[in-house]
Motif scaffolding. Structure first.
Motif, PDB file in Angstrom:
ATOM      1  N   LEU A   1      50.250  53.262  45.095  1.00 31.46           N
ATOM      2  CA  LEU A   1      48.908  53.012  45.643  1.00 31.46           C
ATOM      3  C   LEU A   1      48.208  51.844  44.949  1.00 31.46           C
ATOM      4  CD1 LEU A   1      47.656  56.660  46.182  1.00 31.46           C
ATOM      5  CD2 LEU A   1      47.766  54.883  47.931  1.00 31.46           C
ATOM      6  N   SER A   2      48.730  51.438  43.777  1.00 25.87           N
ATOM      7  CA  SER A   2      48.073  50.332  43.072  1.00 25.87           C
ATOM      8  C   SER A   2      48.920  49.058  43.156  1.00 25.87           C
ATOM      9  CB  SER A   2      47.845  50.704  41.603  1.00 25.87           C
ATOM     10  OG  SER A   2      49.087  50.808  40.932  1.00 25.87           O
ATOM     11  N   ARG A   3      49.874  49.034  44.136  1.00 25.58           N
ATOM     12  CA  ARG A   3      50.724  47.833  44.209  1.00 25.58           C
ATOM     13  C   ARG A   3      49.868  46.640  44.615  1.00 25.58           C
ATOM     14  NH1 ARG A   3      50.967  50.942  48.509  1.00 25.58           N
ATOM     15  NH2 ARG A   3      50.959  50.034  50.603  1.00 25.58           N
ATOM     16  N   PRO A   4      50.096  45.490  43.955  1.00 27.63           N
ATOM     17  CA  PRO A   4      49.315  44.305  44.329  1.00 27.63           C
ATOM     18  C   PRO A   4      49.783  43.784  45.693  1.00 27.63           C
ATOM     19  CG  PRO A   4      50.773  43.859  42.444  1.00 27.63           C
ATOM     20  CD  PRO A   4      51.002  45.275  42.826  1.00 27.63           C
ATOM     21  N   ALA A   5      48.908  43.087  46.403  1.00 25.48           N
ATOM     22  CA  ALA A   5      49.316  42.481  47.678  1.00 25.48           C
ATOM     23  C   ALA A   5      50.367  41.417  47.364  1.00 25.48           C
ATOM     24  CB  ALA A   5      48.103  41.850  48.345  1.00 25.48           C
ATOM     25  N   ASP A   6      51.433  41.341  48.155  1.00 27.78           N
ATOM     26  CA  ASP A   6      52.475  40.368  47.802  1.00 27.78           C
ATOM     27  C   ASP A   6      52.359  39.090  48.621  1.00 27.78           C
ATOM     28  OD1 ASP A   6      53.515  40.894  50.273  1.00 27.78           O
ATOM     29  OD2 ASP A   6      55.180  42.128  49.548  1.00 27.78           O
ATOM     30  N   GLU A   7      53.264  38.150  48.313  1.00 25.01           N
ATOM     31  CA  GLU A   7      53.178  36.813  48.915  1.00 25.01           C
ATOM     32  C   GLU A   7      53.385  36.865  50.431  1.00 25.01           C
ATOM     33  OE1 GLU A   7      55.544  37.037  45.815  1.00 25.01           O
ATOM     34  OE2 GLU A   7      53.439  37.192  45.248  1.00 25.01           O
ATOM     35  N   ASP A   8      54.165  37.866  50.897  1.00 21.22           N
ATOM     36  CA  ASP A   8      54.456  37.922  52.333  1.00 21.22           C
ATOM     37  C   ASP A   8      53.268  38.448  53.131  1.00 21.22           C
ATOM     38  OD1 ASP A   8      56.877  37.402  51.202  1.00 21.22           O
ATOM     39  OD2 ASP A   8      57.624  39.455  51.386  1.00 21.22           O
ATOM     40  N   GLY A   9      52.109  38.553  52.467  1.00 22.90           N
ATOM     41  CA  GLY A   9      50.944  39.049  53.201  1.00 22.90           C
ATOM     42  C   GLY A   9      50.974  40.550  53.408  1.00 22.90           C
TER      43      GLY A   9
END
Length: 706
Positions: free
Chosen positions: A306-314
């Motif tokens: 639930l705390s994963r950062p938003a990644d480069e792939d949007g």
């Protein structure tokens, strides 16, 4: 009749009675929602919480059948709307009656007090509690950064800090800043277990004064619980420190919630309303607009996901904000001073070795130097999985990523996930060896075995070695754990042998070697959460070693394993939780297991295993028929998987046979709807004569063990 007021009251009704959650009464006095009242229920007089004040007499029953309220505890301020909403949400989500949740959240003594006794209690408490803050130590750069990020938002925050990185100081500072901003504010600090409360209590009282802090946990007397609850409810207690039950404390000015060791399974209640205090903390923070801080060196995969950062792939990130504190305080910085992890490859040891020669030699060397060691047995979550010592075959399930459990009673292997059942093979299916046995035998003899192996070893003063065992059996008596821990701290004990109880939170200064004796049982468990628990346990245990700067350079964590190359041990060697979480999440995603999906477990207890399974399987069929029949719910059949019933791994307890059935869905909402329908189905089935052998059934939402 105009002088009467009609009200709906929540009372504690048994979960399986068909009595609704709210009962209507007539009140000669004007009351408001949240007030406590005494009402007649059958032939008894019980405590209730006013849930709603009605405009007119209740419909559907003659007004003469509505009974009168017997009294109002008018001295007490009403329980506010936020508290009532928390209770209502918990009852719905965890599938229990509203009255049961509401009344079990109140101190039992409230039920026995007369209004006069209550008034006297409240008078005694009326003195205003002073807060005297003692300034804390200077903060590290990491601590300051984390606090600054917290000041900027509501969270929920996940504080991922390595053992010894100074997480407790962050909580205390956050509380201090909140109290400084708002003269009325209250904070809730949650810990997983009672034995950890006194240590934190001392620190919190030293910082904020004894007056302002109250504790809440099941080890308190009813009188102590009442006193603490009244102080929190009146807003006098500014800091409530407690175990999972404290999540329901009435705190009208709640402005901050901290959940320490948020990954700990103890936050999940195991009977009655099976709530998760950690998950309710996040919900309660939203209700009160209060920041929530979850903290751990090994977060639960749920919170990590639930705390994963938003990644480069949007790809969207999670709802939580992750904060990181990697450095260990007071050890000269850097992770170099976490204990060195050594793996012993048990394949190279003689067969049936319990303690390997290198480990025994290392233990001897430490004891002779006057240092302490800790041996950890992972007995918890041990469900018998069969394996072959010759070729390494294990009783895996071919449909699931779980292992099948050996049921001694009917000599079968069953998967507790999908229900696949087979008879136990006569020999190993891969190599034919007839000697297949459950993994992880012989842990009870470990203490005696160790004493024999080290009988000749002497301490520096020439006296014989001393070994102590701490587990549920040796700590049954009141005060036993305290006295055993004291003898470890004073240095009387050289080697401490124990279950997971000893790995948690204790600050052992002289322990320089920690060893996990048989951790492989968790790698091949029928419970898919076992590896996650094992990793948390080993990281915590490693954190017990070398806490004293003088020894931190030479401290070690030993792991005996038949699978030294396993990703779990590779990550442990580097003290790398993110690497472990990534590999574990990849496996869970591939198998559609939580946190990717959501689960609920329906359990039935009956006189016979057949009766227990018959009720569950009948419920499964009836539910599917009912959902399919209505276009509004037919979609749920595709969204929610309902697996066949299987016996529980401990299938007979006190002559009661127990079976379970798993429900799983990628959508939490769909699962909740299906459970709501299931509830109705179960009530209908229960009344049929063929299910009279069933004693009870219960639902566990987001179960912690399958």
């Amino acid at each position: 009749m105009s002088d009467h007021h009609w009200i709906d009251v929540a009372v504690q009704t048994p979960a399986h009675s068909q009595v609704g959650a709210l009962l209507s009464y007539r009140s000669p006095f004007l009351v408001q929602p949240g007030q406590l009242v005494r009402v007649p229920l059958g032939s008894r007089e019980v405590l209730g919480v006013v849930w709603a004040v009605l405009d007119a007499a209740p419909t559907g029953m003659p007004t003469s059948a509505v009974r009168d309220v017997l009294g109002v505890l008018s001295e007490l301020a009403p329980l506010n709307a936020d508290w009532r909403q928390l209770v209502q949400f918990s009852a719905q989500y965890y599938q229990r009656s509203l009255g049961e949740v509401a009344l079990s959240a109140l101190p039992p003594q409230l039920r026995d007090l007369t209004p006069e006794q209550l008034a006297r209690r409240l008078k005694k408490q009326a003195a205003d509690r002073k807060i005297q803050t003692v300034p804390g130590p200077a903060l590290s750069e990491e601590q300051s950064t984390v606090l600054a990020k917290m000041a900027g938002g509501m969270g929920p925050f996940l504080l991922f800090g390595s053992t010894g990185s100074g997480k407790t100081e962050v909580y205390l500072q956050a509380v201090e800043r909140m109290l400084a901003r708002d003269p009325q504010a209250q904070a809730l600090l949650m810990v997983p277990e009672i034995n950890l409360t006194p240590q934190l209590e001392e620190r919190v009282q030293a910082r904020f004064g004894n007056e302002a802090v109250v504790s809440m946990h099941s080890g308190m007397t009813p009188a102590q619980r009442l006193k603490a609850w009244l102080a929190a409810h009146a807003g006098q207690a500014r800091i409530v420190l407690g175990t999972r039950m404290a999540i329901f404390a009435s705190m009208p000015h709640l402005k901050l919630i901290v959940v320490d060791e948020e990954h700990d399974p103890s936050y999940k209640q195991q009977e009655g309303a099976r709530y998760s205090a950690r998950d309710l903390a996040v919900y309660r923070g939203r209700l009160h607009q209060a920041p929530v801080l979850l903290a751990s060196a090994t977060p639960s995969l749920e919170s990590w996901h639930l705390s994963r950062p938003a990644d480069e792939d949007g790809q969207h990130g999670g709802r939580y904000i992750r904060l990181h504190m990697p450095s260990r305080i007071g050890a000269g910085g850097g992770t170099g001073l976490l204990p060195k992890v050594r793996r012993v490859d048990m394949n190279k040891q003689p067969r049936r070795t319990v303690l390997s020669a290198p480990l025994v030699a290392a233990l001897q060397e430490r004891v002779e130097r006057g240092e302490q060691c800790m041996l950890l047995l992972n007995r918890r979550g041990y469900a018998p999985v069969l394996h072959c010592a010759d070729c390494g075959w294990k009783s895996a399930c071919k449909h699931c990523s779980a292992f099948r459990v050996f049921h001694k009673i009917d000599r079968t292997l069953r998967c507790h996930h999908c229900g696949l059942t087979e008879r136990v093979p006569r020999g190993c299916p891969d190599c034919g060896n007839a000697d297949i046995a459950p993994i992880g035998r012989g842990t009870e003899q470990l203490e005696e075995h160790l004493a024999e192996l080290l009988a000749h070893v002497k301490r520096p003063d020439g006296s014989p070695i001393r070994i102590a065992r701490i587990d549920a059996d040796t700590t049954r008596l009141k005060g036993a754990l305290e006295s055993q821990l004291a003898s470890v701290h004073s240095g009387e004990v050289d080697i401490l042998v124990g279950t997971q109880m000893i790995a948690k939170g204790h600050d052992f200064r002289r322990i320089t070697l920690v060893a996990a004796v048989n951790p492989d049982t968790a790698l091949f468990s029928s419970d898919f959460r076992a590896p996650e628990r094992l990793f948390a346990l080993l990281m915590q245990a490693a954190g017990r070693a070398g806490r004293d700067a003088a020894h931190s350079a030479s401290s070690e964590m030993w792991v005996q394993t038949f699978h030294p190359q396993h990703a779990l041990f590779e990550a442990l060697k580097k003290h790398d939780y993110p690497a472990f979480a990534a590999s574990e999440l990849a496996e869970r995603t591939a198998a559609d297991l939580p946190p990717i999906s959501h689960q609920a477990l329906l359990r039935a207890d009956a006189r016979s295993q057949e009766a227990a399974q018959a009720l569950l399987n009948a419920a499964r069929e009836a539910l599917e028929l009912q959902l399919s029949a209505d276009p509004a719910t037919s979609g749920l059949v595709l969204q929610v998987s309902v697996y066949p019933a299987v016996p529980m791994s401990m299938q007979r307890v006190a002559d009661v046979e127990r079976a379970q059935m798993l429900l799983e869905s990628p959508s939490r909402m769909a699962l909740q709807k299906a459970l709501w329908h299931l509830h109705g189905v179960l009530h209908q089935l229960r009344s049929q004569p063929e299910h009279k052998g069933v004693i009870r059934w219960l639902v566990d939402v987001d179960p912690q063990a399958i």
